[in-house]
Write a protein that holds these residues in place. Structure first.
Motif, short mmCIF file in Angstrom:
data_model
loop_
_atom_site.label_atom_id
_atom_site.label_comp_id
_atom_site.label_asym_id
_atom_site.label_seq_id
_atom_site.Cartn_x
_atom_site.Cartn_y
_atom_site.Cartn_z
N MET A 1 -40.56 31.87 -25.15
CA MET A 1 -40.46 30.48 -25.54
C MET A 1 -39.10 30.25 -26.21
SD MET A 1 -43.27 28.42 -27.56
CE MET A 1 -43.05 26.80 -28.07
N LYS A 2 -38.54 29.09 -25.95
CA LYS A 2 -37.22 28.76 -26.50
C LYS A 2 -37.33 28.38 -27.97
CE LYS A 2 -35.02 27.10 -22.33
NZ LYS A 2 -34.24 26.01 -21.74
N THR A 3 -36.29 28.76 -28.66
CA THR A 3 -36.22 28.34 -30.06
C THR A 3 -35.63 26.93 -30.11
OG1 THR A 3 -34.00 29.18 -30.42
CG2 THR A 3 -35.83 30.72 -30.80
N TYR A 4 -35.74 26.32 -31.27
CA TYR A 4 -35.18 24.99 -31.44
C TYR A 4 -33.67 25.01 -31.19
CZ TYR A 4 -33.80 20.60 -33.57
OH TYR A 4 -33.26 19.36 -33.79
N HIS A 5 -33.01 26.04 -31.64
CA HIS A 5 -31.56 26.16 -31.47
C HIS A 5 -31.20 26.25 -29.98
CE1 HIS A 5 -27.44 27.12 -32.46
NE2 HIS A 5 -27.52 28.21 -31.72
N PHE A 7 -32.99 25.17 -27.50
CA PHE A 7 -33.31 23.87 -26.92
C PHE A 7 -32.17 22.88 -27.19
CE2 PHE A 7 -35.50 19.71 -27.15
CZ PHE A 7 -35.97 19.65 -25.84
N SER A 8 -31.67 22.86 -28.41
CA SER A 8 -30.57 21.97 -28.77
C SER A 8 -29.31 22.31 -27.98
CB SER A 8 -30.26 22.07 -30.27
OG SER A 8 -31.33 21.61 -31.03
N GLU A 9 -29.04 23.59 -27.79
CA GLU A 9 -27.87 24.00 -27.00
C GLU A 9 -28.02 23.54 -25.56
OE1 GLU A 9 -27.60 28.21 -27.53
OE2 GLU A 9 -26.38 28.03 -29.35
N ASP A 10 -29.21 23.67 -25.00
CA ASP A 10 -29.45 23.23 -23.62
C ASP A 10 -29.19 21.73 -23.48
OD1 ASP A 10 -30.13 25.78 -22.89
OD2 ASP A 10 -32.31 25.39 -22.75
N GLN A 13 -25.47 21.07 -23.67
CA GLN A 13 -24.81 21.49 -22.43
C GLN A 13 -25.04 20.46 -21.33
OE1 GLN A 13 -22.68 23.93 -22.00
NE2 GLN A 13 -22.42 23.31 -19.88
N ARG A 14 -26.25 19.94 -21.24
CA ARG A 14 -26.56 18.91 -20.24
C ARG A 14 -25.78 17.64 -20.51
NH1 ARG A 14 -33.05 19.68 -19.21
NH2 ARG A 14 -32.87 21.80 -18.43
N ARG A 15 -25.64 17.28 -21.78
CA ARG A 15 -24.84 16.10 -22.12
C ARG A 15 -23.39 16.27 -21.67
NH1 ARG A 15 -27.07 15.45 -27.87
NH2 ARG A 15 -28.79 14.04 -27.47
N ILE A 16 -22.85 17.44 -21.94
CA ILE A 16 -21.47 17.73 -21.55
C ILE A 16 -21.32 17.65 -20.04
CG2 ILE A 16 -19.72 19.55 -21.46
CD1 ILE A 16 -20.77 20.43 -24.26
N GLU A 17 -22.25 18.23 -19.31
CA GLU A 17 -22.21 18.19 -17.85
C GLU A 17 -22.33 16.76 -17.34
OE1 GLU A 17 -25.35 20.82 -16.71
OE2 GLU A 17 -24.19 22.63 -17.21
#
Length: 65
Positions: A1-5, A7-10, A13-17
């Motif tokens: 399971m992903k951590t909050y950190h 998840f925030s990085e993902d 990254q999507r925003r940047i893309e």
């Protein structure tokens, strides 16, 4: 399971893309628009040039009579 950190990085990254895709799309749109405007200007120039040549030929033929 992903951590909050993670998840925030993902999300970041999507925003940047998404921002990059948006910039790329805008650049393509500007290039297409410029090409379209340039083509229209060229057609107008060619049509004006043809009209000028036709008028010149008509004048020369009229003067020869």
């Amino acid at each position: 399971m992903k951590t909050y950190h993670q998840f925030s990085e993902d999300i970041e990254q999507r925003r940047i893309e998404l921002q990059q895709r948006s910039r790329d799309q805008m650049q393509r749109f500007k290039e297409k628009s410029k090409a379209s405007v340039d083509a229209q200007r060229q057609r107008t120039y060619d049509a004006d040039n043809r009209k000028r040549l036709k008028d010149e030929i008509k004048r020369e033929l009229k003067d020869d009579r």
